[in-house]
Write a protein that holds these residues in place. Structure first.
Motif, PDB file in Angstrom:
ATOM      1  N   PHE A  34       0.823  -1.210   0.000  1.00 17.06           N
ATOM      2  CA  PHE A  34       0.000   0.000   0.000  1.00 17.06           C
ATOM      3  C   PHE A  34       0.859   1.264   0.000  1.00 17.06           C
ATOM      4  O   PHE A  34       0.539   2.236  -0.687  1.00 17.06           O
ATOM      5  N   ALA A  35       1.931   1.268   0.754  1.00 16.56           N
ATOM      6  CA  ALA A  35       2.819   2.431   0.774  1.00 16.56           C
ATOM      7  C   ALA A  35       3.466   2.646  -0.593  1.00 16.56           C
ATOM      8  O   ALA A  35       3.593   3.784  -1.063  1.00 16.56           O
ATOM      9  N   PHE A  36       3.841   1.557  -1.255  1.00 15.42           N
ATOM     10  CA  PHE A  36       4.433   1.643  -2.585  1.00 15.42           C
ATOM     11  C   PHE A  36       3.427   2.197  -3.583  1.00 15.42           C
ATOM     12  O   PHE A  36       3.757   3.064  -4.399  1.00 15.42           O
ATOM     13  N   LEU A  37       2.180   1.728  -3.520  1.00 17.19           N
ATOM     14  CA  LEU A  37       1.147   2.230  -4.419  1.00 17.19           C
ATOM     15  C   LEU A  37       0.876   3.712  -4.185  1.00 17.19           C
ATOM     16  O   LEU A  37       0.641   4.461  -5.138  1.00 17.19           O
ATOM     17  N   ASP A  38       0.893   4.139  -2.940  1.00 19.04           N
ATOM     18  CA  ASP A  38       0.702   5.558  -2.646  1.00 19.04           C
ATOM     19  C   ASP A  38       1.815   6.396  -3.252  1.00 19.04           C
ATOM     20  O   ASP A  38       1.566   7.467  -3.814  1.00 19.04           O
ATOM     21  N   ARG A  39       3.028   5.925  -3.154  1.00 18.69           N
ATOM     22  CA  ARG A  39       4.153   6.675  -3.732  1.00 18.69           C
ATOM     23  C   ARG A  39       4.037   6.763  -5.246  1.00 18.69           C
ATOM     24  O   ARG A  39       4.325   7.805  -5.840  1.00 18.69           O
TER      25      ARG A  39
END
Length: 70
Positions: A34-39
């Motif tokens: 999820f953090a990667f997708l947000d970035r």
């Protein structure tokens, strides 16, 4: 002098660590995804957002920096 480890139950401790690992690793992996997708989404949104909203480079970088703190 060696410490008294007679009360230490090694198989039970290994089972506990195994259980913690099996439950924690999938959750941490999901958080990473999820953090990667947000970035990625913030990087893609930058292309249109800076032009449409009129953000300067400084305004965008401050907003993105605050977003990445979490």
């Amino acid at each position: 002098m060696t410490p008294d480890i007679g009360s230490f139950d090694r198989p039970r401790a290994e089972a506990t660590y195994g259980k913690i690992t099996r439950r924690l690793i999938p959750f941490l992996f999901l958080c990473y995804v999820f953090a990667f997708l947000d970035r990625i989404n913030i990087g893609i949104a930058q292309l249109d957002m800076k032009h449409d909203v009129g953000f300067s480079d400084l305004t965008y970088s401050i907003g993105a920096g605050i977003f990445f703190l979490g």
